[in-house]
Design an enzyme around this catalytic site. Sequence first.
Site, PDB file in Angstrom:
ATOM      1  CB  SER A 144      -1.037   0.236   0.863  1.00 37.38           C
ATOM      2  OG  SER A 144      -1.766   1.291   1.192  1.00 37.38           O
ATOM      3  CE1 TYR A 157      -4.090  -1.754   5.280  1.00 37.54           C
ATOM      4  CE2 TYR A 157      -3.526   0.239   4.332  1.00 37.54           C
ATOM      5  CZ  TYR A 157      -3.519  -1.168   4.663  1.00 37.54           C
ATOM      6  OH  TYR A 157      -4.139  -1.219   2.086  1.00 37.54           O
TER       7      TYR A 157
HETATM    8  N1  LIG Z   1      -8.840  -1.617  -0.880  1.00 34.81           N
HETATM    9  C1  LIG Z   1      -7.843   0.028  -1.402  1.00 34.81           C
HETATM   10  O1  LIG Z   1      -7.685   1.047  -1.313  1.00 34.81           O
HETATM   11  C2  LIG Z   1      -6.223   0.063  -0.873  1.00 34.81           C
HETATM   12  C3  LIG Z   1      -5.620   0.006  -0.975  1.00 34.81           C
HETATM   13  C4  LIG Z   1      -3.756  -0.128  -1.005  1.00 34.81           C
HETATM   14  C5  LIG Z   1      -3.790  -1.079  -0.596  1.00 34.81           C
HETATM   15  N2  LIG Z   1      -4.652  -2.324   0.012  1.00 34.81           N
HETATM   16  C6  LIG Z   1      -4.355  -3.763  -0.310  1.00 34.81           C
HETATM   17  O2  LIG Z   1      -4.842  -4.523  -1.536  1.00 34.81           O
HETATM   18  C7  LIG Z   1      -5.426  -5.836  -1.013  1.00 34.81           C
HETATM   19  C8  LIG Z   1      -6.376  -6.760  -1.200  1.00 34.81           C
HETATM   20  O3  LIG Z   1      -7.074  -4.967  -0.564  1.00 34.81           O
HETATM   21  P1  LIG Z   1      -8.874  -5.033  -1.279  1.00 34.81           P
HETATM   22  O4  LIG Z   1      -8.966  -3.831  -1.162  1.00 34.81           O
HETATM   23  O5  LIG Z   1      -9.225  -5.563  -2.268  1.00 34.81           O
HETATM   24  O6  LIG Z   1      -9.759  -5.146   0.236  1.00 34.81           O
HETATM   25  P2  LIG Z   1     -10.993  -6.789   0.626  1.00 34.81           P
HETATM   26  O7  LIG Z   1     -11.652  -6.155   2.446  1.00 34.81           O
HETATM   27  O8  LIG Z   1     -11.603  -6.458  -0.998  1.00 34.81           O
HETATM   28  O9  LIG Z   1     -10.385  -7.944   0.354  1.00 34.81           O
HETATM   29  C9  LIG Z   1      -9.259  -8.790   0.986  1.00 34.81           C
HETATM   30  C10 LIG Z   1      -9.853 -10.159   1.019  1.00 34.81           C
HETATM   31  O10 LIG Z   1      -9.114 -10.598   2.383  1.00 34.81           O
HETATM   32  C11 LIG Z   1      -9.171 -11.819   2.515  1.00 34.81           C
HETATM   33  N3  LIG Z   1      -8.658 -12.005   4.189  1.00 34.81           N
HETATM   34  C12 LIG Z   1      -9.180 -11.195   5.376  1.00 34.81           C
HETATM   35  N4  LIG Z   1      -7.901 -11.880   6.116  1.00 34.81           N
HETATM   36  C13 LIG Z   1      -8.073 -13.223   5.315  1.00 34.81           C
HETATM   37  C14 LIG Z   1      -7.412 -14.263   5.674  1.00 34.81           C
HETATM   38  N5  LIG Z   1      -7.086 -13.541   6.922  1.00 34.81           N
HETATM   39  N6  LIG Z   1      -6.684 -15.002   5.161  1.00 34.81           N
HETATM   40  C15 LIG Z   1      -6.963 -15.331   3.959  1.00 34.81           C
HETATM   41  N7  LIG Z   1      -8.166 -14.194   3.585  1.00 34.81           N
HETATM   42  C16 LIG Z   1      -8.182 -13.150   3.825  1.00 34.81           C
HETATM   43  C17 LIG Z   1     -10.835 -11.480   2.712  1.00 34.81           C
HETATM   44  O11 LIG Z   1     -11.836 -12.097   2.951  1.00 34.81           O
HETATM   45  C18 LIG Z   1     -11.425 -10.721   1.383  1.00 34.81           C
HETATM   46  O12 LIG Z   1     -12.120 -11.444   0.508  1.00 34.81           O
HETATM   47  C19 LIG Z   1      -4.657  -5.943   0.500  1.00 34.81           C
HETATM   48  O13 LIG Z   1      -3.821  -5.897   0.970  1.00 34.81           O
HETATM   49  C20 LIG Z   1      -4.830  -4.297   0.927  1.00 34.81           C
HETATM   50  O14 LIG Z   1      -4.091  -3.826   2.223  1.00 34.81           O
HETATM   51  C21 LIG Z   1      -5.510  -2.160  -0.288  1.00 34.81           C
END
Ligand SMILES: NC(=O)c1ccc[n+]([C@@H]2O[C@H](COP(=O)([O-])OP(=O)(O)OC[C@H]3O[C@@H](n4cnc5c(N)ncnc54)[C@H](O)[C@@H]3O)[C@@H](O)[C@H]2O)c1
Length: 261
Positions: A144, A157
């Site tokens: 991120s 985070y």
């Molecule tokens: N959404 C944003 O704006 C954003 C920005 C930068 C980085 N990210 C990163 O991108 C990645 C995906 O985020 P997203 O936006 O798709 O979030 P999201 O919450 O939509 O998806 C995350 C997925 O991870 C799964 N998950 C959570 N805990 C888990 C565990 N213990 N074991 C296995 N699976 C697990 C959840 O069930 C979910 O399906 C993350 O690492 C997040 O930090 C997201």
Amino acid sequence: MRLAGKIAWITGAAQGLGEAIAHRFAREGCAGLALCDIQTEKLHAVANAIQHEHPQCQVLPLHCDVRDEAQVIHTAQQIAQRFGRLDILVANAGVIHSAEITEMTLEQWQYQIDVNLTGYFLCAREAAKLMKPQGSGVIVQINSKSGLKGSYKNCAYAASKFGGIGLTQSIAMDLAPYGIRVNAVCPGNLLDSPMWQETLFEQYARKWGLPQEAIRRYYEAQVPLGRGCTYDDVCNLVVFLASDEASYITGEAYRVAGGQL
Ligand SMILES: NC(=O)c1ccc[n+]([C@@H]2O[C@H](COP(=O)([O-])OP(=O)(O)OC[C@H]3O[C@@H](n4cnc5c(N)ncnc54)[C@H](O)[C@@H]3O)[C@@H](O)[C@H]2O)c1
């Protein structure tokens, strides 16, 4: 077809960015996809949809909590049994809970460290065990922009994601002699993702003391390119790093943040 014939493991693939990466990897020609998540029903629906659309790609949905060492080891064993090799790990599973430090409980802190940092470590370790004897492999961590710059009321985070950069740089050195590359991708705000739609718009309205409707514009205004990040923006870089075109790139953390940092 940049990933033609490759076998990939994607964590957190039941929704959001992980789901988008899984669809994109199938389109890029992957021969096998091991998709894991803790939301089993959603994961199976995603796996079925990809399998239906891309019959050439074998899709294997696996329940796996990335915090749980035994489950991660078992997942890697299932991948080895089914596909006999592993070319790419995308460590994507991640969670966020926004709170000012004096209001952050130890449980909330630990949960984010466990999923975002320890989960990445466990999956990378088990993936590397499969990749070392092959003499090749790629690990991409979804990090991120909060892994590169402190984040207001997001200490756990940011700490977990900063840790992920240290892990990426270090294991890139451990694994380089075995032909395994390790890189991190640092997206900006995916404003249309479930993470934002289901929790962050509400959490950040509280954090900034603004009405929820104002949050999108508030965040877009911080981006020189003037918009939120999309799944395609991130997938384009993940595919490149996972492909042989990036064969001289390891130990890096790349921003996809519209100039925000
Ligand atoms: N959404 C944003 O704006 C954003 C920005 C930068 C980085 N990210 C990163 O991108 C990645 C995906 O985020 P997203 O936006 O798709 O979030 P999201 O919450 O939509 O998806 C995350 C997925 O991870 C799964 N998950 C959570 N805990 C888990 C565990 N213990 N074991 C296995 N699976 C697990 C959840 O069930 C979910 O399906 C993350 O690492 C997040 O930090 C997201």
